[in-house]
Design a protein around this motif. Structure first.
Motif, short mmCIF file in Angstrom:
data_model
loop_
_atom_site.label_atom_id
_atom_site.label_comp_id
_atom_site.label_asym_id
_atom_site.label_seq_id
_atom_site.Cartn_x
_atom_site.Cartn_y
_atom_site.Cartn_z
N GLN A 187 34.50 26.03 37.25
CA GLN A 187 35.28 27.26 37.33
C GLN A 187 35.80 27.67 35.95
O GLN A 187 36.14 28.84 35.75
N LEU B 20 43.20 32.88 36.76
CA LEU B 20 42.27 31.75 36.74
C LEU B 20 43.03 30.43 36.92
O LEU B 20 42.52 29.52 37.55
N LYS C 105 43.40 30.13 40.60
CA LYS C 105 42.11 29.83 41.23
C LYS C 105 41.72 28.36 41.04
O LYS C 105 41.33 27.68 42.00
N VAL C 106 41.82 27.86 39.82
CA VAL C 106 41.44 26.48 39.53
C VAL C 106 42.39 25.51 40.23
O VAL C 106 41.96 24.50 40.80
N LYS D 270 41.57 25.37 43.87
CA LYS D 270 40.31 24.65 44.07
C LYS D 270 40.54 23.15 43.94
O LYS D 270 40.00 22.36 44.73
#
Length: 127
Positions: free
Chosen positions: A25, A77, A80-81, A84
């Motif tokens: 990612q 981001l 998002k990371v 995840k």
């Protein structure tokens, strides 16, 4: 300044599956691998991150006070990371958000499958 960081693991293949997805990612891919070590990087310039079965053949353990910080290009981001990582089984250590007295510093903290502490962060460039 930093060429690469290694984190110990007791299950190389399980840790590799975690980091393939997570570091992917951030634009990283595997660049070095053997039966004891797998390393990722975003390219030929910059730091890499590796997982390794300890060479002394003793169990891997997370260092107290040790943390690896993964740089992201935006707060989105980071979110998002971080999400995840948690979805892949990481333990939450601090949800993403503004941190400290540094304007714009945004980070989320977690521990990987072997208990190693990481964060993913965004810090705007100085004006």
């Amino acid at each position: 300044m930093i060429g690469y960081v290694t984190l110990g693991t007791n299950d190389l293949q399980k840790a590799a599956a975690f980091y393939d997805v997570l570091l992917g990612q951030l634009g990283a891919a595997r660049f070095m691998e053997n039966e004891r070590l797998i390393a990722w990087s975003t390219g030929p310039v910059g730091a890499g991150l590796a997982i390794v079965k300890p060479y002394d053949e003793r169990p891997a353990s997370a260092g107290n006070g040790t943390m690896v910080a993964l740089q992201a290009s935006s707060p989105g981001l980071v979110d998002k990371v971080y999400q995840k990582a948690v979805a892949l089984g990481a333990k939450e250590e601090g949800e993403p958000g503004e941190r400290g007295d540094i304007p714009g510093f945004y980070a989320g903290y977690f521990r990987d499958l072997d208990g190693n502490k990481l964060n993913v962060f965004y810090m705007p460039s100085p004006a």
